[in-house]
Design a protein around this motif. Structure first.
Motif, short mmCIF file in Angstrom:
data_model
loop_
_atom_site.label_atom_id
_atom_site.label_comp_id
_atom_site.label_asym_id
_atom_site.label_seq_id
_atom_site.Cartn_x
_atom_site.Cartn_y
_atom_site.Cartn_z
N GLU A 1 53.08 -24.72 129.87
CA GLU A 1 53.35 -25.86 128.99
C GLU A 1 54.37 -25.54 127.90
O GLU A 1 55.10 -26.41 127.46
CB GLU A 1 52.05 -26.35 128.34
N GLY A 2 54.36 -24.32 127.41
CA GLY A 2 55.24 -23.95 126.30
C GLY A 2 54.60 -24.19 124.95
O GLY A 2 55.08 -23.70 123.93
N VAL A 3 53.51 -24.95 124.92
CA VAL A 3 52.77 -25.23 123.68
C VAL A 3 51.28 -25.16 123.99
O VAL A 3 50.87 -25.29 125.14
CB VAL A 3 53.10 -26.62 123.09
N LEU A 4 50.50 -24.97 122.93
CA LEU A 4 49.04 -24.94 123.08
C LEU A 4 48.43 -25.52 121.83
O LEU A 4 48.92 -25.28 120.71
CB LEU A 4 48.57 -23.49 123.30
N VAL A 5 47.37 -26.30 122.01
CA VAL A 5 46.68 -26.95 120.90
C VAL A 5 45.21 -26.56 120.97
O VAL A 5 44.63 -26.55 122.05
CB VAL A 5 46.81 -28.50 120.99
N ALA A 6 44.63 -26.25 119.81
CA ALA A 6 43.20 -25.93 119.77
C ALA A 6 42.61 -26.44 118.47
O ALA A 6 43.20 -26.31 117.40
CB ALA A 6 42.97 -24.42 119.87
N LYS A 7 41.44 -27.06 118.56
CA LYS A 7 40.73 -27.51 117.38
C LYS A 7 40.15 -26.29 116.67
O LYS A 7 39.70 -25.35 117.31
CB LYS A 7 39.60 -28.45 117.79
N LYS A 8 40.18 -26.32 115.35
CA LYS A 8 39.61 -25.21 114.58
C LYS A 8 38.09 -25.36 114.58
O LYS A 8 37.48 -25.89 113.66
CB LYS A 8 40.15 -25.22 113.16
N ASP A 9 37.50 -24.91 115.67
CA ASP A 9 36.05 -24.96 115.84
C ASP A 9 35.64 -23.65 116.50
O ASP A 9 35.81 -23.46 117.70
CB ASP A 9 35.67 -26.17 116.71
N PHE A 10 35.09 -22.76 115.70
CA PHE A 10 34.73 -21.44 116.19
C PHE A 10 33.52 -21.47 117.12
O PHE A 10 33.27 -20.52 117.85
CB PHE A 10 34.45 -20.49 115.02
N TYR A 11 32.75 -22.53 117.09
CA TYR A 11 31.52 -22.61 117.87
C TYR A 11 31.66 -23.50 119.10
O TYR A 11 30.69 -23.70 119.82
CB TYR A 11 30.38 -23.12 116.98
N LYS A 12 32.84 -24.02 119.34
CA LYS A 12 33.06 -24.86 120.51
C LYS A 12 32.95 -23.99 121.77
O LYS A 12 33.62 -22.97 121.88
CB LYS A 12 34.45 -25.49 120.42
N PRO A 13 32.09 -24.38 122.71
CA PRO A 13 31.85 -23.49 123.86
C PRO A 13 33.07 -23.31 124.76
O PRO A 13 33.28 -22.22 125.29
CB PRO A 13 30.71 -24.16 124.62
N LYS A 14 33.86 -24.34 124.96
CA LYS A 14 35.03 -24.24 125.83
C LYS A 14 36.22 -24.95 125.20
O LYS A 14 36.07 -25.95 124.50
CB LYS A 14 34.76 -24.89 127.20
N HIS A 15 37.40 -24.42 125.47
CA HIS A 15 38.64 -25.06 125.05
C HIS A 15 38.84 -26.31 125.90
O HIS A 15 38.33 -26.40 127.02
CB HIS A 15 39.80 -24.07 125.23
N ASP A 16 39.59 -27.29 125.38
CA ASP A 16 39.78 -28.55 126.08
C ASP A 16 40.60 -28.40 127.37
O ASP A 16 40.37 -29.13 128.34
CB ASP A 16 40.47 -29.58 125.18
N ASP A 17 41.57 -27.50 127.39
CA ASP A 17 42.50 -27.42 128.52
C ASP A 17 42.24 -26.27 129.48
O ASP A 17 42.78 -26.26 130.58
CB ASP A 17 43.94 -27.31 127.99
N VAL A 18 41.50 -25.29 129.06
CA VAL A 18 41.27 -24.11 129.90
C VAL A 18 39.81 -23.69 129.75
O VAL A 18 39.20 -23.88 128.70
CB VAL A 18 42.25 -22.97 129.52
N ASP A 19 39.23 -23.15 130.81
CA ASP A 19 37.81 -22.81 130.83
C ASP A 19 37.57 -21.45 130.16
O ASP A 19 37.18 -20.47 130.80
CB ASP A 19 37.31 -22.80 132.29
N VAL A 20 37.84 -21.41 128.85
CA VAL A 20 37.71 -20.20 128.04
C VAL A 20 37.08 -20.63 126.71
O VAL A 20 37.39 -21.70 126.21
CB VAL A 20 39.11 -19.56 127.80
N PRO A 21 36.20 -19.82 126.12
CA PRO A 21 35.66 -20.18 124.80
C PRO A 21 36.79 -20.39 123.77
O PRO A 21 37.77 -19.65 123.75
CB PRO A 21 34.80 -18.98 124.43
N ASN A 22 36.62 -21.40 122.96
CA ASN A 22 37.66 -21.78 122.01
C ASN A 22 38.01 -20.64 121.05
O ASN A 22 39.17 -20.45 120.70
CB ASN A 22 37.22 -23.02 121.23
N ILE A 23 37.03 -19.87 120.63
CA ILE A 23 37.30 -18.78 119.70
C ILE A 23 38.20 -17.71 120.33
O ILE A 23 39.05 -17.13 119.66
CB ILE A 23 36.00 -18.17 119.14
N GLN A 24 38.04 -17.49 121.63
CA GLN A 24 38.90 -16.52 122.31
C GLN A 24 40.34 -17.01 122.38
O GLN A 24 41.27 -16.24 122.21
CB GLN A 24 38.36 -16.20 123.70
#
Length: 170
Positions: free
Chosen positions: A36-59
């Motif tokens: 994509e060239g860009v990435l967006v993530a909500k500042k939520d350390f406890y979110k179990p998964k990122h919206d676009d990829v199956d990885v914990p948001n904190i990682q």
């Protein structure tokens, strides 16, 4: 009752430990970022998964923090969302890390082909290039709206009024 004395810690014990991110998660995040060239993530350390990829948001946030500190991405933070933009050094690093060929580029770095327009081109408008500018007095537009001689604004008497509402004398 007496309080126990404080425990003194060495410098190595007080520094935060580094987060260990599994290689499959690192590759998944880096692949998405490169695609994509860009990435967006909500500042939520406890979110179990990122919206676009199956990885914990904190990682995702920690991996991107590492890339930001190395100068490979540009970070923007707005309304509790992180935005990361891949720069040229980051493209080269990820291309080497993911073993990608030179002809594959991120979506934000692709050159756009000629955009087909419907209608007139910018230089083909009526009156273009004839010296009619918005600020030129006496040629329509906004330039002459307060020129001498009035123009029928209705305020004051013939354009000679001063202050609010023209005229004067109350």
């Amino acid at each position: 009752r007496r309080r126990p004395p404080p425990v003194l810690l060495s410098v190595s014990q007080t520094t935060p430990s580094t987060m260990i991110v599994p290689k499959k998660n690192r590759i998944a995040v880096y692949s998405l970022l490169f695609k994509e060239g860009v990435l967006v993530a909500k500042k939520d350390f406890y979110k179990p998964k990122h919206d676009d990829v199956d990885v914990p948001n904190i990682q995702v946030m920690q991996l991107m923090k590492s890339l930001t500190s190395r100068g490979l991405v540009t970070q923007t933070f707005n309304w509790q969302y992180f935005y990361w933009y891949l720069n040229e050094e980051g493209v080269a690093y990820l291309r080497e890390y993911l073993h990608l060929p030179e002809d594959i580029v991120p979506a934000t770095h692709k050159k756009k082909a000629g955009v087909a327009r419907v209608g007139e081109k910018p230089g083909e408008r009526e009156g273009a290039g004839e010296g009619k500018k918005m600020g030129a007095p006496g040629e329509g537009g906004m330039g002459g709206y307060r020129s001498e001689g009035g123009g029928g604004g209705g305020f004051g008497a013939g354009g000679r009024g001063g202050g609010f509402g023209g005229g004067g004398g109350f």
